[in-house]
Design a protein around this motif. Structure first.
Motif, PDB file in Angstrom:
ATOM      1  N   GLN A  90      -1.061   6.631  -6.421  1.00 57.91           N
ATOM      2  CA  GLN A  90      -2.214   5.784  -6.750  1.00 57.91           C
ATOM      3  C   GLN A  90      -3.004   5.543  -5.461  1.00 57.91           C
ATOM      4  OE1 GLN A  90      -1.277   2.312  -9.221  1.00 57.91           O
ATOM      5  NE2 GLN A  90       0.651   3.255  -9.778  1.00 57.91           N
ATOM      6  N   PRO A  91      -3.724   6.572  -4.981  1.00 57.72           N
ATOM      7  CA  PRO A  91      -4.351   6.473  -3.645  1.00 57.72           C
ATOM      8  C   PRO A  91      -5.393   5.385  -3.534  1.00 57.72           C
ATOM      9  CG  PRO A  91      -5.116   8.421  -4.835  1.00 57.72           C
ATOM     10  CD  PRO A  91      -3.997   7.850  -5.637  1.00 57.72           C
ATOM     11  N   PHE A  92      -6.173   5.189  -4.581  1.00 57.09           N
ATOM     12  CA  PHE A  92      -7.246   4.200  -4.455  1.00 57.09           C
ATOM     13  C   PHE A  92      -6.694   2.777  -4.469  1.00 57.09           C
ATOM     14  CE2 PHE A  92      -9.444   7.974  -6.094  1.00 57.09           C
ATOM     15  CZ  PHE A  92     -10.410   8.103  -5.108  1.00 57.09           C
ATOM     16  N   GLN A 102      -4.032   4.456   7.944  1.00 59.52           N
ATOM     17  CA  GLN A 102      -3.548   4.890   6.639  1.00 59.52           C
ATOM     18  C   GLN A 102      -4.707   5.053   5.650  1.00 59.52           C
ATOM     19  OE1 GLN A 102      -0.499   5.521   7.142  1.00 59.52           O
ATOM     20  NE2 GLN A 102      -0.018   6.423   5.136  1.00 59.52           N
ATOM     21  N   ILE A 103      -5.728   4.200   5.762  1.00 59.63           N
ATOM     22  CA  ILE A 103      -6.913   4.365   4.900  1.00 59.63           C
ATOM     23  C   ILE A 103      -7.535   5.743   5.134  1.00 59.63           C
ATOM     24  CG2 ILE A 103      -9.270   3.571   4.517  1.00 59.63           C
ATOM     25  CD1 ILE A 103      -8.289   0.719   5.068  1.00 59.63           C
ATOM     26  N   LEU A 107      -8.159  11.481   3.549  1.00 59.44           N
ATOM     27  CA  LEU A 107      -7.970  12.893   3.919  1.00 59.44           C
ATOM     28  C   LEU A 107      -7.199  13.630   2.834  1.00 59.44           C
ATOM     29  CD1 LEU A 107      -8.019  15.259   5.934  1.00 59.44           C
ATOM     30  CD2 LEU A 107      -5.958  14.300   6.976  1.00 59.44           C
ATOM     31  N   ARG A 108      -6.126  13.008   2.346  1.00 57.18           N
ATOM     32  CA  ARG A 108      -5.320  13.661   1.298  1.00 57.18           C
ATOM     33  C   ARG A 108      -6.130  13.828   0.014  1.00 57.18           C
ATOM     34  NH1 ARG A 108       0.211  10.632   0.640  1.00 57.18           N
ATOM     35  NH2 ARG A 108       0.363  12.214  -0.985  1.00 57.18           N
ATOM     36  N   GLY A 112       0.822  -1.218   0.000  1.00 51.31           N
ATOM     37  CA  GLY A 112       0.000   0.000   0.000  1.00 51.31           C
ATOM     38  C   GLY A 112       0.852   1.262   0.000  1.00 51.31           C
ATOM     39  N   LEU A 113       1.935   1.267   0.773  1.00 50.82           N
ATOM     40  CA  LEU A 113       2.823   2.433   0.788  1.00 50.82           C
ATOM     41  C   LEU A 113       3.442   2.669  -0.587  1.00 50.82           C
ATOM     42  CD1 LEU A 113       4.705   1.944   4.193  1.00 50.82           C
ATOM     43  CD2 LEU A 113       2.837   3.528   3.698  1.00 50.82           C
TER      44      LEU A 113
END
Length: 393
Positions: A184-186, A211-212, A217-218, A176-177
């Motif tokens: 690629q946030p999604f 982190q989700i 938020l971002r 995910g990181l």
């Protein structure tokens, strides 16, 4: 030591099988990994022994070349898996991390029964972490490629090799990181969610949930539209995080983010109110100004919202801002509506003895003379039994 194979045809059959297995990348079966001794067994042993001798003598380059040559020529020898692991270790020690990762990968896919399986997975995770931290890929000494992309590929391979090893939750979280670093946030959210779904009792579950929320938020802060769904999702997830992990070291940060979210949401709602005001949709504008007042009472934004509502009211009047029916009912219509409602409610009582509800027509309304919908079989008039005669004139 290899053991001999009885006939030439048998040796050819075994050779064909093992070549196909290597070409397909499939794990070698126990019988294939431990073939009967052949005439080449002595040569294979000598080749692996020469590589090991160079390794033990501290000549890493010669050992690497020796192991590669032996593995290429005799991949099924009993010494092969040990040599493959040692080749990976030497490459890692020399700092050739990409090739070292590939060597560990070859060990895990070709020799999955190796006793060094867990150590190889741990080494792969450590190498992938270095690429995640920014280590550059190099070709002929020149930096190429995206290190986060390479890390993503590595974590994907690790999870494919050992989806339920003790390192799998960390690899899934770091995957995910790596998506986050590639903007690629999604995809990152999907990777974190998989940590929660697949490894619900792991040590990184709290980090994944936090982190989700942070990624949402971002996304919400980056958007300049009227869509507040990401900020709302972030707020809900941070609240879930604080409920589930109130003693987490990230709890204070989650609380700060929630406070910030309140302000950000109010700012966004205020912008939406301004948008509707600019579009002359005054009722919608007032709804959003009131929402600002409700979300952030006592703040500067709330005072501005109150001020705008008063200015709009003085400029356009209360009727232009009032929500509800487009036109206010007159006193006569309101009385008629209340009377109809009372009659209908009365007819529904169990002891009601008045006319059927469908026959209730207020005096103020004209009786409908046009065709009406038939709602009961009694409403249907029977057809005449004898056809009426035709007019004579």
């Amino acid at each position: 030591m290899f053991r001999g194979i009885g006939t030439l045809s048998a040796r050819r059959a075994l050779t064909t099988t093992t070549i196909l297995a290597l070409c397909l990348g499939a794990p070698l079966s126990a019988s294939a990994q431990n073939p009967a001794p052949t005439a080449d067994s002595a040569a294979a042993t000598d080749l692996y022994l020469a590589a090991r001798t160079a390794d033990e003598g501290g000549n890493a380059n010669a050992a690497i070349e020796g192991y590669r040559a032996a593995l290429k020529k005799y991949p099924l020898a009993p010494e092969a898996s040990t040599a493959q692991y040692r080749l990976a270790e030497l490459l890692e020690a020399q700092g050739d991390l990409s090739r070292a990762f590939n060597a560990y990968q070859a060990l895990l896919t070709r020799y999955p029964d190796t006793p060094n399986f867990e150590r190889a997975v741990a080494a792969q995770v450590a190498i992938a972490n270095k690429y995640l931290q920014g280590r550059q890929q190099k070709v002929l000494g020149v930096n190429v490629g995206n290190s986060a992309k390479r890390a993503q590929e590595m974590y994907t391979n690790i999870l494919s090799n050992a989806p339920f090893s003790k390192y799998a939750p960390v690899a899934q979280f770091n995957l995910g990181l790596s998506y986050e670093k590639q903007s690629q946030p999604f995809e990152a959210i999907k990777a974190y969610q998989k940590v929660l779904d697949t490894y619900p009792n792991s040590d990184v579950d709290d980090d994944a949930l936090y982190q989700i929320a942070y990624v949402y938020l971002r996304i919400g802060l980056a958007q300049k539209s009227q869509d507040l769904s990401s900020l709302i999702q972030a707020r809900n997830t941070f609240e879930d995080f604080l409920i589930e992990y109130p003693n987490s070291e990230k709890a204070p940060q989650a609380k700060e983010n929630l406070a910030r979210l309140g302000g950000e949401e109010a700012d966004d709602v205020f912008r939406i109110a301004k948008f509707y005001e600019f579009s002359k949709d005054l009722k919608s504008s007032v709804i959003y100004y009131n929402d600002v007042i409700r979300r952030q009472p006592g703040t500067k934004q709330a005072e501005l919202a109150k001020s705008r509502i008063e200015e709009l009211r003085s400029q356009y009047g209360d009727d232009a801002l009032r929500t509800g029916p487009e036109k206010a009912e007159t006193g006569e219509k309101a009385r008629l509506r209340r009377r109809l409602q009372a009659q209908v409610e009365t007819s529904s009582l169990s002891d009601y003895a008045g006319p059927p509800k469908r026959d209730i027509v207020p005096d103020e309304l004209p009786v409908q003379s046009g065709p009406q919908m038939r709602t009961n079989v009694d409403d249907v008039k029977p057809l005449p039994a004898v056809e009426p005669g035709l007019p004579t004139e």
